[in-house]
Design a protein around this motif. Structure first.
Motif, PDB file in Angstrom:
ATOM      1  N   ARG A 294       5.638   5.461   9.656  1.00 24.83           N
ATOM      2  CA  ARG A 294       5.214   6.774  10.160  1.00 24.83           C
ATOM      3  C   ARG A 294       6.084   7.227  11.330  1.00 24.83           C
ATOM      4  O   ARG A 294       6.395   8.407  11.470  1.00 24.83           O
ATOM      5  CB  ARG A 294       3.743   6.721  10.564  1.00 24.83           C
ATOM      6  CG  ARG A 294       2.782   6.772   9.379  1.00 24.83           C
ATOM      7  CD  ARG A 294       1.354   6.988   9.832  1.00 24.83           C
ATOM      8  NE  ARG A 294       0.778   5.775  10.399  1.00 24.83           N
ATOM      9  CZ  ARG A 294       0.143   4.855   9.709  1.00 24.83           C
ATOM     10  NH1 ARG A 294      -0.013   4.994   8.411  1.00 24.83           N
ATOM     11  NH2 ARG A 294      -0.348   3.785  10.297  1.00 24.83           N
TER      12      ARG A 294
ATOM     13  N   ASP B 132      -2.763   0.110  -4.266  1.00 30.57           N
ATOM     14  CA  ASP B 132      -2.812  -1.214  -3.629  1.00 30.57           C
ATOM     15  C   ASP B 132      -2.293  -2.303  -4.550  1.00 30.57           C
ATOM     16  O   ASP B 132      -2.581  -2.307  -5.752  1.00 30.57           O
ATOM     17  CB  ASP B 132      -4.250  -1.565  -3.239  1.00 30.57           C
ATOM     18  CG  ASP B 132      -4.823  -0.616  -2.197  1.00 30.57           C
ATOM     19  OD1 ASP B 132      -4.080  -0.253  -1.273  1.00 30.57           O
ATOM     20  OD2 ASP B 132      -5.994  -0.225  -2.339  1.00 30.57           O
TER      21      ASP B 132
ATOM     22  N   ASP C 124       0.855  -1.190   0.000  1.00 29.04           N
ATOM     23  CA  ASP C 124       0.000   0.000   0.000  1.00 29.04           C
ATOM     24  C   ASP C 124       0.887   1.236   0.000  1.00 29.04           C
ATOM     25  O   ASP C 124       1.884   1.298   0.742  1.00 29.04           O
ATOM     26  CB  ASP C 124      -0.906  -0.024   1.242  1.00 29.04           C
ATOM     27  CG  ASP C 124      -1.928   1.103   1.221  1.00 29.04           C
ATOM     28  OD1 ASP C 124      -2.515   1.346   0.159  1.00 29.04           O
ATOM     29  OD2 ASP C 124      -2.137   1.740   2.265  1.00 29.04           O
TER      30      ASP C 124
ATOM     31  N   LYS D 188       3.413  -0.063   8.118  1.00 29.54           N
ATOM     32  CA  LYS D 188       3.120   1.350   7.855  1.00 29.54           C
ATOM     33  C   LYS D 188       3.251   2.183   9.135  1.00 29.54           C
ATOM     34  O   LYS D 188       3.694   3.329   9.095  1.00 29.54           O
ATOM     35  CB  LYS D 188       1.713   1.482   7.267  1.00 29.54           C
ATOM     36  CG  LYS D 188       1.622   0.988   5.831  1.00 29.54           C
ATOM     37  CD  LYS D 188       0.212   1.075   5.296  1.00 29.54           C
ATOM     38  CE  LYS D 188      -0.182   2.494   4.937  1.00 29.54           C
ATOM     39  NZ  LYS D 188       0.424   2.949   3.683  1.00 29.54           N
ATOM     40  N   THR D 189       2.866   1.605  10.257  1.00 20.87           N
ATOM     41  CA  THR D 189       3.043   2.302  11.537  1.00 20.87           C
ATOM     42  C   THR D 189       4.517   2.555  11.806  1.00 20.87           C
ATOM     43  O   THR D 189       4.920   3.641  12.252  1.00 20.87           O
ATOM     44  CB  THR D 189       2.444   1.462  12.679  1.00 20.87           C
ATOM     45  OG1 THR D 189       1.052   1.270  12.432  1.00 20.87           O
ATOM     46  CG2 THR D 189       2.626   2.155  14.015  1.00 20.87           C
TER      47      THR D 189
ATOM     48  N   ASN E  46       2.297   4.969   0.710  1.00 21.22           N
ATOM     49  CA  ASN E  46       2.366   5.765   1.945  1.00 21.22           C
ATOM     50  C   ASN E  46       1.965   7.221   1.686  1.00 21.22           C
ATOM     51  O   ASN E  46       2.160   7.747   0.591  1.00 21.22           O
ATOM     52  CB  ASN E  46       3.792   5.736   2.505  1.00 21.22           C
ATOM     53  CG  ASN E  46       4.238   4.339   2.880  1.00 21.22           C
ATOM     54  OD1 ASN E  46       3.481   3.562   3.468  1.00 21.22           O
ATOM     55  ND2 ASN E  46       5.474   3.995   2.517  1.00 21.22           N
TER      56      ASN E  46
ATOM     57  N   GLU F   1      -2.578  -8.178   5.697  1.00 15.93           N
ATOM     58  CA  GLU F   1      -2.872  -6.748   5.815  1.00 15.93           C
ATOM     59  C   GLU F   1      -2.576  -6.230   7.218  1.00 15.93           C
ATOM     60  O   GLU F   1      -2.236  -5.055   7.390  1.00 15.93           O
ATOM     61  CB  GLU F   1      -4.326  -6.487   5.430  1.00 15.93           C
ATOM     62  CG  GLU F   1      -4.569  -6.690   3.935  1.00 15.93           C
ATOM     63  CD  GLU F   1      -5.962  -6.290   3.526  1.00 15.93           C
ATOM     64  OE1 GLU F   1      -6.860  -6.349   4.377  1.00 15.93           O
ATOM     65  OE2 GLU F   1      -6.148  -5.932   2.353  1.00 15.93           O
ATOM     66  N   THR F   2      -2.705  -7.103   8.203  1.00 17.27           N
ATOM     67  CA  THR F   2      -2.289  -6.718   9.553  1.00 17.27           C
ATOM     68  C   THR F   2      -0.787  -6.472   9.593  1.00 17.27           C
ATOM     69  O   THR F   2      -0.302  -5.522  10.222  1.00 17.27           O
ATOM     70  CB  THR F   2      -2.664  -7.821  10.557  1.00 17.27           C
ATOM     71  OG1 THR F   2      -4.076  -8.045  10.504  1.00 17.27           O
ATOM     72  CG2 THR F   2      -2.281  -7.428  11.975  1.00 17.27           C
TER      73      THR F   2
ATOM     74  N   ALA G  58      -0.215  -3.149   7.945  1.00 13.40           N
ATOM     75  CA  ALA G  58      -0.528  -2.040   8.853  1.00 13.40           C
ATOM     76  C   ALA G  58       0.579  -1.836   9.871  1.00 13.40           C
ATOM     77  O   ALA G  58       0.942  -0.699  10.206  1.00 13.40           O
ATOM     78  CB  ALA G  58      -1.862  -2.307   9.557  1.00 13.40           C
ATOM     79  N   SER G  59       1.134  -2.938  10.355  1.00 17.61           N
ATOM     80  CA  SER G  59       2.239  -2.856  11.309  1.00 17.61           C
ATOM     81  C   SER G  59       3.439  -2.163  10.675  1.00 17.61           C
ATOM     82  O   SER G  59       4.085  -1.298  11.290  1.00 17.61           O
ATOM     83  CB  SER G  59       2.603  -4.279  11.757  1.00 17.61           C
ATOM     84  OG  SER G  59       3.828  -4.301  12.442  1.00 17.61           O
TER      85      SER G  59
END
Length: 508
Positions: A357, A284, A200, A353-354, A202, A346-347, A350-351
Motif C-alpha cells: 500500500r 485467499d 491474499d 500488504k502494508t 490486493n 498471516e502477520t 499483513a506486513s
C-alpha cells in the motif's frame, strides 16, 4: 419487498485451525469449501437468488422477508451441522446488509455435561471417542471429503508417466505414524520442516468502494451492482484457483527433477507431492510446502493471478483492470502447532500488504510484495519483535538507525535479494556465519571487519559490505532520504542461503 441476506462464517480461520492435527485441519478447510461451493448454491432458486458465495461469505437476494427467514433457518441448520458459527446481515440495501452482519448464531453442543473431547478439548463427550461433529471433518480414506483438494486442484496437474488418480498431497508428516506419515515426511525432504504460505489479493475493498462511490460518474445501479458482484466473485475465485494450480504444477515439476522426486516418481503409484493446500478460495491461499519450493510457489502464483485478472479488466476498475496478490511465508519446524504458525504467517502477510500500500500508485494495482521469516524452535514472538531484537540498533557513531533487513519488500526488491544470495553462495560458510555478528557492531568495528574481508577474500564481498562508497553499483547498503536510517539486504540473502543449506541434510 426484496431483501438481501448476507451470511458470514464467523471465525473461519479458528474453525479450520483450532484442532492442531493436520488431518482435521484439511477436513475443516474442505468443509468450508463445500459449504460455499455446494451447500449454498443448493439454496438458489427463483425466490432466493445466490449473488455470490466464497471464502465463508455470501449473499442471497430474497423475494420477501418470510422467504428470507426460512432461508436463514436452513443455513443455520447446515452450519451448525458441521460445527460452524455463522452471522447474518439483512437489509433492502446490499451495502447495509453486508456491512452490518452482526446477528450471530453460535454452534452449541447438545450435551453440556461430560468430559472434554479427547481430540479437540472443545466439546463435552460421554466417553473417549471424539465428538461426532469432529468426525465430519476427519480426513481418512473412505470419508466423503477424502481427496477433496486432490479432486479440485490436481485434475490439471501433469506428471509424466503417472496417472492423475495416483497423485495426492501429503496429509500426515509424522514419520512414526505408519506409511502415510513416512511418505509425508519424505515429501518434505525428510527434514521435519515446511513453509507455511499465506497469500491474499490486493485492493479488493477498493473495487467495491469505487463502484458505489458518489464521486464515480459511472456509479452502478442496483441491478448492475448485483451483476458485477456475481461476475467479480466468480472471476476472483478463478484467478485464485488458476494461480494455485499453476503454482502447484511448477513446484511438482521442479521437485520431479530432483533426486528425491525421481526416486518417488519411479514407484509409479500413490505419489505423495511436496505440497498441501489448506485454503484456496475467494482471494485467499494458504498452503504448506516443502521449504525448497516455497518461493517457486509464491512467484508462480503471483504471476498467474495477475495474468488471469487481466483477462477481465472491466471487473477491476479501481486498479486499471488488473489485480495482484501478496504473500507471507514462514519457514518452521513441523512440530510448531499450526494454530500458532498460521497466524504468524498471516502477520507476515499483513506486513507485506502494508508495504504494498505504501508503494502503491493511485488508480493502479498495489505491487505484489512478500515478507518471510524462518524459525528453528517452537518459541515464537512476532516478526516485528524478532527483528527489533536481532536486526535493528542505533549506531551512536553515525547517529543513525541501522536495519539489517529490507523485509518486507516488493518482488523486484526480492529478486535483488536473490541475486545477492547467488553471489554469496561462493563465499565459504564459515565466513557467511561471521557477517551478521560483524554487522551488528558499531561502525568502527564494522570497518575493521570489512578490512579483514578484503585482506582474506579480496573484493568478492568487500564491495557489498563497504558502507556508502559513493553508492556504487553492487553496494548493498541503502540510505534513507533523511539520512537517519541505513539498511542492507545482505542478511536477508544469507537467510535464504541458510534455509537452502538446512534442507540439504536429512534429519528423519
Amino acid at each position: 419487498m426484496q431483501r438481501y441476506l448476507c451470511y458470514d462464517v464467523k471465525g473461519i480461520q479458528s474453525f479450520i485451525f483450532k484442532i492442531p492435527k493436520l488431518k482435521y485441519i484439511i477436513g475443516g478447510s474442505a468443509l468450508i469449501d463445500r459449504f460455499d461451493k455446494i451447500t449454498m448454491p443448493g439454496f438458489h432458486n427463483a425466490n432466493t437468488q445466490l449473488i455470490f458465495a466464497g471464502g465463508g461469505k455470501g449473499t442471497f437476494l430474497c423475494k420477501d422477508e418470510q422467504i428470507l427467514n426460512d432461508l436463514k433457518s436452513k443455513i443455520i441448520a447446515k452450519a451448525h451441522g458441521i460445527g460452524l458459527d455463522i452471522r447474518f446481515g439483512e437489509n433492502e440495501d446490499f451495502s447495509q446488509a453486508s456491512q452490518h452482519a452482526d446477528e450471530i448464531f453460535s454452534f452449541v453442543p447438545v450435551m453440556n455435561n461430560g468430559r472434554p473431547c479427547p481430540i479437540s478439548g472443545l466439546y463435552p463427550v460421554s466417553d473417549d471417542r471424539p465428538h461426532p461433529v469432529l468426525n465430519k471433518r476427519l480426513y481418512e480414506r473412505g470419508e466423503k471429503i477424502y481427496r477433496h483438494f486432490e479432486n479440485k486442484l490436481l485434475k490439471d496437474i501433469l506428471l509424466p508417466g503417472i496417472p492423475n488418480e495416483n497423485l495426492e498431497f501429503f496429509h500426515n508428516v509424522d514419520d512414526d505414524d505408519g506409511l502415510d506419515g513416512l511418505a509425508g515426511a519424505k515429501a518434505l525432504g525428510n527434514r521435519n520442516r515446511w513453509a507455511i504460505i499465506s497469500m491474499d489479493g490486493n485492493d479488493m475493498g477498493m473495487q467495491f468502494r469505487h463502484q458505489v462511490s458518489k464521486d464515480n460518474p459511472k456509479r452502478l445501479s442496483t441491478q448492475e451492482l448485483q451483476r458485477w458482484i456475481r461476475e467479480m466473485s466468480y472471476a476472483l475465485d478463478l484467478c485464485t484457483c488458476k494461480a494455485a494450480t499453476a503454482a502447484i504444477q511448477r513446484v511438482v515439476s521442479e521437485w520431479a527433477d530432483s533426486d528425491q522426486g525421481k526416486e518417488t516418481v519411479k514407484t509409479g503409484k500413490d505419489v505423495v507431492l511436496p505440497v498441501r493446500p489448506l485454503l484456496v478460495g475467494g482471494d485467499d491461499i494458504v498452503v504448506l510446502c516443502h521449504c525448497s519450493y516455497a518461493m517457486t510457489f509464491v512467484k508462480e502464483a503471483m504471476r498467474i493471478f495477475e495474468l488471469t485478472s487481466a483477462e477481465s479488466p472491466h471487473l477491476w476498475p479501481a486498479t486499471n483492470g488488473r489485480l495482484t496478490i501478496t504473500a507471507g511465508v514462514l519457514y518452521a519446524p513441523v512440530s510448531l502447532p499450526l494454530h500458532t504458525a498460521i497466524p504468524y504467517s498471516e502477520t507476515l502477510l499483513a506486513s507485506a500488504k502494508t508495504r504494498g500500500r505504501k508503494k502503491g500508485i493511485k488508480n493502479e494495482a498495489s505491487p505484489a510484495c512478500i515478507d518471510w521469516e524462518q524459525i528453528t524452535d517452537t518459541l515464537v514472538d512476532s516478526p516485528a519483535a524478532k527483528r527489533q531484537r536481532e536486526l535493528l540498533f542505533e549506531d551512536e557513531e553515525l547517529d543513525r538507525i541501522v536495519k539489517l533487513t529490507c523485509r518486507p519488500c516488493t518482488m523486484d526488491e526480492y529478486h535483488d535479494i536473490e541475486s545477492v544470495a547467488r553471489k554469496y553462495e561462493r563465499v565459504p560458510t564459515t565466513v557467511r556465519h561471521k557477517i551478521l555478528p560483524a554487522l551488528s557492531k558499531p561502525y568502527a568495528e564494522r570497518l575493521a571487519f570489512y578490512a579483514e574481508c578484503k585482506k582474506n577474500h579480496g573484493d568478492t564481498i568487500f564491495k557489498d559490505l563497504k558502507e556508502f562508497d559513493a553508492r556504487k553499483p553492487g553496494n548493498s547498503w541503502f540510505l534513507s532520504p533523511d539520512k537517519k536510517e541505513q539498511s542492507t539486504n545482505i542478511i536477508d540473502a544469507l537467510m535464504l542461503l541458510e534455509e537452502e543449506g538446512r534442507m540439504q541434510k536429512e534429519t528423519v
